[in-house]
Design a protein around this motif. Structure first.
Motif, PDB file in Angstrom:
ATOM      1  N   ARG A 118      13.202   1.808   0.483  1.00  0.00           N
ATOM      2  CA  ARG A 118      11.876   1.416  -0.028  1.00  0.00           C
ATOM      3  C   ARG A 118      11.652  -0.074   0.211  1.00  0.00           C
ATOM      4  O   ARG A 118      10.578  -0.483   0.681  1.00  0.00           O
ATOM      5  N   LYS A 119      12.654  -0.877  -0.084  1.00  0.00           N
ATOM      6  CA  LYS A 119      12.519  -2.317   0.142  1.00  0.00           C
ATOM      7  C   LYS A 119      12.393  -2.636   1.629  1.00  0.00           C
ATOM      8  O   LYS A 119      11.553  -3.433   2.042  1.00  0.00           O
ATOM      9  N   LEU A 120      13.243  -2.009   2.439  1.00  0.00           N
ATOM     10  CA  LEU A 120      13.215  -2.275   3.877  1.00  0.00           C
ATOM     11  C   LEU A 120      11.843  -1.943   4.462  1.00  0.00           C
ATOM     12  O   LEU A 120      11.253  -2.763   5.185  1.00  0.00           O
ATOM     13  N   CYS A 121      11.345  -0.756   4.174  1.00  0.00           N
ATOM     14  CA  CYS A 121      10.065  -0.336   4.746  1.00  0.00           C
ATOM     15  C   CYS A 121       8.920  -1.236   4.286  1.00  0.00           C
ATOM     16  O   CYS A 121       8.059  -1.617   5.089  1.00  0.00           O
ATOM     17  N   ASP A 122       8.921  -1.589   3.011  1.00  0.00           N
ATOM     18  CA  ASP A 122       7.879  -2.479   2.504  1.00  0.00           C
ATOM     19  C   ASP A 122       8.000  -3.868   3.132  1.00  0.00           C
ATOM     20  O   ASP A 122       6.986  -4.521   3.429  1.00  0.00           O
ATOM     21  N   ASP A 123       9.230  -4.328   3.353  1.00  0.00           N
ATOM     22  CA  ASP A 123       9.452  -5.629   3.995  1.00  0.00           C
ATOM     23  C   ASP A 123       8.949  -5.634   5.431  1.00  0.00           C
ATOM     24  O   ASP A 123       8.362  -6.623   5.895  1.00  0.00           O
ATOM     25  N   VAL A 124       9.204  -4.541   6.159  1.00  0.00           N
ATOM     26  CA  VAL A 124       8.761  -4.479   7.552  1.00  0.00           C
ATOM     27  C   VAL A 124       7.236  -4.549   7.631  1.00  0.00           C
ATOM     28  O   VAL A 124       6.674  -5.248   8.480  1.00  0.00           O
ATOM     29  N   VAL A 125       6.545  -3.850   6.732  1.00  0.00           N
ATOM     30  CA  VAL A 125       5.079  -3.915   6.707  1.00  0.00           C
ATOM     31  C   VAL A 125       4.614  -5.340   6.389  1.00  0.00           C
ATOM     32  O   VAL A 125       3.680  -5.856   7.011  1.00  0.00           O
ATOM     33  N   ALA A 126       5.268  -5.984   5.419  1.00  0.00           N
ATOM     34  CA  ALA A 126       4.896  -7.359   5.070  1.00  0.00           C
ATOM     35  C   ALA A 126       5.148  -8.307   6.237  1.00  0.00           C
ATOM     36  O   ALA A 126       4.362  -9.231   6.495  1.00  0.00           O
TER      37      ALA A 126
ATOM     38  N   THR B 138      11.414  10.516  -1.892  1.00  0.00           N
ATOM     39  CA  THR B 138      11.503  11.173  -3.191  1.00  0.00           C
ATOM     40  C   THR B 138      12.913  11.700  -3.403  1.00  0.00           C
ATOM     41  O   THR B 138      13.398  12.534  -2.627  1.00  0.00           O
ATOM     42  N   LEU B 139      13.573  11.233  -4.443  1.00  0.00           N
ATOM     43  CA  LEU B 139      14.928  11.681  -4.743  1.00  0.00           C
ATOM     44  C   LEU B 139      14.906  13.053  -5.414  1.00  0.00           C
ATOM     45  O   LEU B 139      14.063  13.311  -6.270  1.00  0.00           O
ATOM     46  N   PRO B 140      15.847  13.923  -5.049  1.00  0.00           N
ATOM     47  CA  PRO B 140      15.945  15.206  -5.748  1.00  0.00           C
ATOM     48  C   PRO B 140      16.539  15.014  -7.142  1.00  0.00           C
ATOM     49  O   PRO B 140      17.187  14.003  -7.418  1.00  0.00           O
ATOM     50  N   VAL B 141      16.303  15.962  -8.003  1.00  0.00           N
ATOM     51  CA  VAL B 141      16.888  15.920  -9.344  1.00  0.00           C
ATOM     52  C   VAL B 141      18.411  15.907  -9.217  1.00  0.00           C
ATOM     53  O   VAL B 141      19.000  16.666  -8.450  1.00  0.00           O
ATOM     54  N   GLY B 142      19.032  14.982  -9.958  1.00  0.00           N
ATOM     55  CA  GLY B 142      20.484  14.907  -9.954  1.00  0.00           C
ATOM     56  C   GLY B 142      21.082  14.215  -8.745  1.00  0.00           C
ATOM     57  O   GLY B 142      22.284  14.370  -8.481  1.00  0.00           O
TER      58      GLY B 142
ATOM     59  N   ALA C  77       0.823  -1.206   0.000  1.00  0.00           N
ATOM     60  CA  ALA C  77       0.000   0.000   0.000  1.00  0.00           C
ATOM     61  C   ALA C  77       0.860   1.260   0.000  1.00  0.00           C
ATOM     62  O   ALA C  77       0.508   2.256  -0.642  1.00  0.00           O
ATOM     63  N   ALA C  78       1.981   1.221   0.715  1.00  0.00           N
ATOM     64  CA  ALA C  78       2.850   2.407   0.769  1.00  0.00           C
ATOM     65  C   ALA C  78       3.292   2.815  -0.629  1.00  0.00           C
ATOM     66  O   ALA C  78       3.293   4.004  -0.973  1.00  0.00           O
TER      67      ALA C  78
ATOM     68  N   ALA D 246      20.912   4.781  -4.135  1.00  0.00           N
ATOM     69  CA  ALA D 246      20.985   3.442  -3.534  1.00  0.00           C
ATOM     70  C   ALA D 246      20.336   3.420  -2.155  1.00  0.00           C
ATOM     71  O   ALA D 246      19.675   2.442  -1.771  1.00  0.00           O
ATOM     72  N   LEU D 247      20.509   4.507  -1.406  1.00  0.00           N
ATOM     73  CA  LEU D 247      19.922   4.605  -0.067  1.00  0.00           C
ATOM     74  C   LEU D 247      18.401   4.528  -0.133  1.00  0.00           C
ATOM     75  O   LEU D 247      17.777   3.739   0.589  1.00  0.00           O
ATOM     76  N   TYR D 248      17.792   5.308  -1.020  1.00  0.00           N
ATOM     77  CA  TYR D 248      16.330   5.326  -1.087  1.00  0.00           C
ATOM     78  C   TYR D 248      15.777   4.038  -1.683  1.00  0.00           C
ATOM     79  O   TYR D 248      14.684   3.591  -1.307  1.00  0.00           O
ATOM     80  N   THR D 249      16.506   3.437  -2.606  1.00  0.00           N
ATOM     81  CA  THR D 249      16.089   2.137  -3.146  1.00  0.00           C
ATOM     82  C   THR D 249      16.069   1.096  -2.032  1.00  0.00           C
ATOM     83  O   THR D 249      15.114   0.319  -1.897  1.00  0.00           O
TER      84      THR D 249
END
Length: 221
Positions: free
Chosen positions: A197-205, A180-184, A22-23, A191-194
């Motif tokens: 995203r996986k970590l947060c979605d995994d914790v919810v799952a 949300t990554l800034p332009v550039g 959902a996130a 890599a941090l935000y990628t």
């Protein structure tokens, strides 16, 4: 299946915290579930300019598929939780904390820098480590020994701790401006935000699997 229901006044923050996937649906729609966590679905959709029926249909598809692949046998389900989530959270938080610290130091003067992210991730690591240790040393062994309904008290504590974890996920969402990554953005920031995203979605799952599959199964035995 899950007992999450969707209505115009269903709270966005609750859905994001309880429904795997959902996130990401909310992120794509431009719907905040950290600052706007108390908004209902209809209000959030209107603010984002999203059609409520389409948003609800996408979330309903997630509900219909949630938990379908959970192992049918409780010992196998616990093994899955341990390997897929406990071990993975520990591994990923280890490198994400270091990467977050580096991004904050290098880009701290950027308007969209995720200031406070390292601190939030350390808090999440400590929260999860304490919670997972209780499960590994007390709750899961008791379940495997056939504790059944006698475990209602410990399970109630675990559910309360899940709510604390959900608040930490909202904090991460907030300091990263919705991931949300800034332009550039540089490679490290990307890599941090990628990874986040996986970590947060995994914790919810992870939480969903315990709340909606494991715990009800144990209490009904």
């Amino acid at each position: 299946m899950t007992d999450i229901t969707l209505a115009p006044d269903s709270i966005v923050g609750d859905i994001a915290a309880r429904l795997p996937g959902a996130a990401e649906v909310f992120r794509r729609a431009g719907i905040s579930f950290c600052c706007g966590a108390d908004s209902g679905l209809a209000e959030a959709a209107e603010k984002a300019g999203v059609a409520l029926p389409a948003l609800t249909a996408e979330l309903q598809a997630l509900i219909d598929n949630a938990g379908r692949d959970a192992p049918a046998e409780t010992p196998a389900l616990i093994d899955h939780i341990l390997s897929r989530y406990h071990d993975t959270h520990r591994e990923e938080l280890g490198w994400l904390i270091g990467l977050a610290d580096r991004v904050e130091m290098v880009h701290g003067d950027h308007d969209e820098a995720p200031l406070g992210l390292t601190e939030a991730l350390i808090a999440l690591r400590d929260d999860l480590e304490s919670h997972m240790a209780k499960e590994e040393t007390v709750l899961f062994p008791a379940i495997l020994q056939g504790g059944g309904a006698m475990l209602a008290g410990p399970i109630r504590i675990m559910r309360a701790e899940h709510q604390d974890t959900a608040e930490l996920l909202r904090r991460i969402e907030h300091v990263t401006h919705g991931l949300t990554l800034p332009v550039g953005a540089c490679g490290s920031w990307t890599a941090l935000y990628t990874g986040l995203r996986k970590l947060c979605d995994d914790v919810v799952a992870h939480i969903h699997l315990e709340e909606e599959v494991l715990f009800p199964r144990v209490l009904a035995s």
